[in-house]
Design a protein around this motif. Structure first.
Motif, PDB file in Angstrom:
ATOM      1  N   SER A 280      17.523  29.354   4.658  1.00 48.21           N
ATOM      2  CA  SER A 280      17.234  29.638   6.047  1.00 48.21           C
ATOM      3  C   SER A 280      16.284  30.612   6.433  1.00 48.21           C
TER       4      SER A 280
ATOM      5  N   ALA B 265      13.163  31.394   8.973  1.00 47.40           N
ATOM      6  CA  ALA B 265      13.742  32.031  10.190  1.00 47.40           C
ATOM      7  C   ALA B 265      12.319  33.035  10.826  1.00 47.40           C
TER       8      ALA B 265
ATOM      9  N   THR C  86      18.515  32.367  15.062  1.00 40.79           N
ATOM     10  CA  THR C  86      18.506  31.934  13.595  1.00 40.79           C
ATOM     11  C   THR C  86      18.273  33.164  12.610  1.00 40.79           C
TER      12      THR C  86
ATOM     13  N   SER D  37      21.907  33.257  10.276  1.00 38.55           N
ATOM     14  CA  SER D  37      22.006  32.343   9.151  1.00 38.55           C
ATOM     15  C   SER D  37      22.182  32.707   7.851  1.00 38.55           C
TER      16      SER D  37
ATOM     17  N   TRP E 162      12.664  27.975  17.626  1.00 45.43           N
ATOM     18  CA  TRP E 162      14.119  27.517  18.550  1.00 45.43           C
ATOM     19  C   TRP E 162      14.144  28.091  19.953  1.00 45.43           C
TER      20      TRP E 162
ATOM     21  N   TYR F  70      28.056  27.221  13.056  1.00 43.58           N
ATOM     22  CA  TYR F  70      27.042  27.920  13.783  1.00 43.58           C
ATOM     23  C   TYR F  70      27.843  29.163  14.624  1.00 43.58           C
TER      24      TYR F  70
END
Length: 336
Positions: free
Chosen positions: A151, A155, A162, A166, A225, A263
């Protein structure tokens, strides 16, 4: 007799570099944002990421998790008949990463090998798909499902959804197909797709066709995102779980373990509330505070935690619930 597909062993792996909330809180303060309350709501504390000077990647992590799962299952790589790999940050598009894992494990008898990308719901989908194939195939007794996520490589450093949430890591599950008098193992699945959110999480933002262009900024090659509603996740998972209880004639009390997307711990709290479960901490395993959000592997990280820290009763049921970008959701029913 029932043809059951049971979990024999699990393994997880994460990099050595641990990063606490303080780093990200200070990072976003410099950008004029306070994310303290946001991280607290999600339930974050620590996460592990690959060091910039390291040679680690999604594939190397997957290999380590696979070795640990095989050791836990007490089988050799030569006994594997299939390998399925899940990731949305794979090291290679060609050949398949599952094939490369086959090579490095020396899994010479695993002739069914393929990659699967369903984003964060990927490992749950992979467990569902390969188990159904195992139940109808005469040639697959043992299968390895492995997933990993890098990740921190995708990101955007200004994206609070994020970058600070993550972690990097890998997880693996060894499955065995066996004839047994009682129905157990991976039993069934239910899916829900709401594709109206298709453009909310896009990686890479520029599209793969433009990734090689030097004219495209590095920022546009990372994940974008855009905020969207998350409140229906728990509703859909709970609906699927209730349907399972009716179709397979069991009470909700027989579900002792819930392995949900990690999450946000709010997913666990809200699902427990809808299902009328008083203390979510007793049945819902949350590890997002220790490892961050590890995407496709996150429900398996929770499973591994439960297997290593809890007494799980034979015959008790479990559900795996996750969601992928866009969004695509899956709920999987399992019986120990």
């Amino acid at each position: 007799m029932n043809k059951n597909v049971n979990i024999l062993g699990t393994g997880i792996y994460h990099p050595n570099k641990k990063v606490t909330n303080d780093y990200y809180i200070n990072h976003f303060k410099e950008l004029g944002k306070d994310i303290s309350a946001f991280l607290d709501t999600l339930g974050r504390n620590e996460r592990y990421i690959i060091d910039n000077n390291s040679d680690e990647n999604a594939l190397t992590m997957a290999l380590e998790a696979a070795k640990r799962a095989l050791e836990a299952a007490n089988i050799s790589p030569e006994q594997l008949d299939a390998i399925v790999y899940s990731s949305d940050t794979p090291e290679y598009l060609c050949p398949s990463n599952a094939l490369i894992i086959n090579h490095y494990l020396n899994a010479v008898n695993a002739h069914t090998v393929y990659d699967l990308n369903s984003n964060c719901v990927g490992m749950v989908v992979a467990l569902d798909q390969i188990s159904r194939y195992m139940k109808t195939s005469k040639h697959i007794k043992y299968a390895l499902v492995v997933g990993s996520v890098f990740s921190s490589s995708i990101a955007r450093p200004d994206c609070k959804y994020t970058y600070p949430t993550s972690g990097d890591g890998a997880a693996a599950v060894v499955l065995e197909c066996v004839d047994e008098p009682e129905l157990r193992g991976i039993i069934d699945s239910k899916y829900c797709t709401k594709s109206e959110y298709y453009n909310t999480i896009i990686s890479p933002k520029c599209g793969l066709s433009k990734m090689r262009s030097n004219e495209i900024p590095e920022y546009d090659k990372k994940q974008q995102w855009t905020p969207f509603p998350l409140d229906f996740f728990s509703v859909e998972w709970s609906k699927a779980i209730h349907e399972f209880s009716k179709e397979y004639d069991f009470s909700m009390n027989s579900i002792h373990n819930y392995f949900l997307s990690q999450y946000s711990k709010q997913f666990l709290i809200e699902t427990a509330k809808i299902l009328d479960i008083d203390d979510y901490k007793e049945k819902f395993t949350y590890i997002g505070d220790k490892y961050g959000y590890t995407g496709t592997t996150s429900p398996i990280f929770a499973l591994h935690e439960a297997l290593t820290t809890k007494e799980i009763e034979p015959g008790s049921k479990a559900v795996f619930c996750s969601v992928g970008a866009g969004v695509a959701m899956c709920t999987l029913l399992y019986s120990f």
